[in-house]
Design a protein around this motif. Structure first.
Motif, PDB file in Angstrom:
ATOM      1  N   ASP A  73       6.686  36.051  83.148  1.00 44.84           N
ATOM      2  CA  ASP A  73       5.055  36.331  83.067  1.00 44.84           C
ATOM      3  C   ASP A  73       4.839  36.386  81.467  1.00 44.84           C
ATOM      4  N   ILE A  74       3.754  35.651  80.868  1.00 51.70           N
ATOM      5  CA  ILE A  74       3.403  35.634  79.645  1.00 51.70           C
ATOM      6  C   ILE A  74       1.666  36.017  79.558  1.00 51.70           C
ATOM      7  N   ALA A  75       1.605  36.619  78.529  1.00 46.61           N
ATOM      8  CA  ALA A  75       0.094  36.846  78.440  1.00 46.61           C
ATOM      9  C   ALA A  75      -0.260  36.426  76.976  1.00 46.61           C
ATOM     10  N   VAL A  76      -1.374  35.818  76.994  1.00 47.42           N
ATOM     11  CA  VAL A  76      -2.122  35.380  75.526  1.00 47.42           C
ATOM     12  C   VAL A  76      -2.496  36.484  74.721  1.00 47.42           C
ATOM     13  N   ASP A  77      -2.243  36.989  73.973  1.00 42.23           N
ATOM     14  CA  ASP A  77      -2.927  38.273  73.180  1.00 42.23           C
ATOM     15  C   ASP A  77      -3.513  37.651  72.038  1.00 42.23           C
TER      16      ASP A  77
END
Length: 237
Positions: A73-77
């Motif tokens: 899981d990857i979030a773009v912050d």
């Protein structure tokens, strides 16, 4: 002086645009729980002779990050999008980082689009790390050295609000949005996190009520004008 036919035509046009606005608003509400979904609106404006037209706008405001502790899981912050490639070869851009592995071991989106240029993950590993700049590395066994597998690129656009939304929670560029450019020095990727949608339900409820009232008013105007038109025809006969 405007004719009855002109009034009917204008009322039908305006009701149709209100339906478009209502459709985008309800679609945004339905995607409240979709990872990294960006709310859309049909921005209305008045043209000549009281006719309504509109432009699709995408709210690119950052959604809240939620921890999942899942290594894929990857979030773009911050601003930016991850390029992905579909099975038909089309390159699109997403912020939905709920990634998985294909049967061949490649990192893909939930609907099977290849992430970046193709990053192959070993079938078994001791630890998988995705750093803030997108470098993907793993340790296959506890005593082995770290192996770099690839890098998840991050791109940005000059005017992201004008990106064209397509199926699968993705975007493609258009002339108004500008073409993507690679962000080289960043620490925007957060492993073990996902971005929530930026849909604001209370505001959408108010928009739905307002738009519903506008649709009802427009359709009533069409009926009243049509009745007058029919009466005028009967008088001529």
């Amino acid at each position: 002086m405007e004719t009855l036919q002109g009034i009917i035509s204008r009322s039908i046009n305006n009701a149709d645009k209100m339906f478009d606005s209502l459709a985008y608003t309800t679609t945004s509400a339905a995607n409240y729980n979709t990872v990294a979904f960006k709310a859309q609106r049909f921005e209305n404006y008045m043209t000549g002779y009281g006719r309504i037209d509109g432009t699709i706008r995408t709210n690119q405001k950052q959604g809240v990050l939620m921890a999942t502790n899942q290594p894929l899981d990857i979030a773009v912050d911050g601003p930016g999008y991850i390029p992905v490639t579909g099975k038909d070869g089309q390159v699109s851009y997403t912020r939905d980082g709920a990634f998985k592995l294909s049967n061949e071991g490649y990192l893909t989106t939930s609907d099977g689009c290849l992430v970046g240029d193709g990053i192959k993950i070993p079938g078994e590993y001791y630890r998988l790390k995705i750093s803030g700049d997108g470098v993907v590395s793993c340790v296959k066994n506890r005593d082995e050295d770290t192996e770099i597998l690839g890098k998840i690129p991050l791109v940005r656009f000059r005017n992201p609000e004008d990106l064209q939304s397509i199926e699968g929670n993705k975007f493609i560029p258009c002339q108004a949005s500008g073409q993507p450019y690679i962000v080289k020095d960043h620490l925007c990727l957060k492993q073990g996190n996902l971005e929530r949608s930026n849909v604001n339900l209370p505001d959408l409820v108010q928009d739905v009520l307002r738009l519903n009232g506008s649709v009802i008013a427009s359709t009533r105007m069409i009926k009243v004008t049509d009745d007058l038109y029919r009466q005028a025809i009967n008088l001529k006969q």
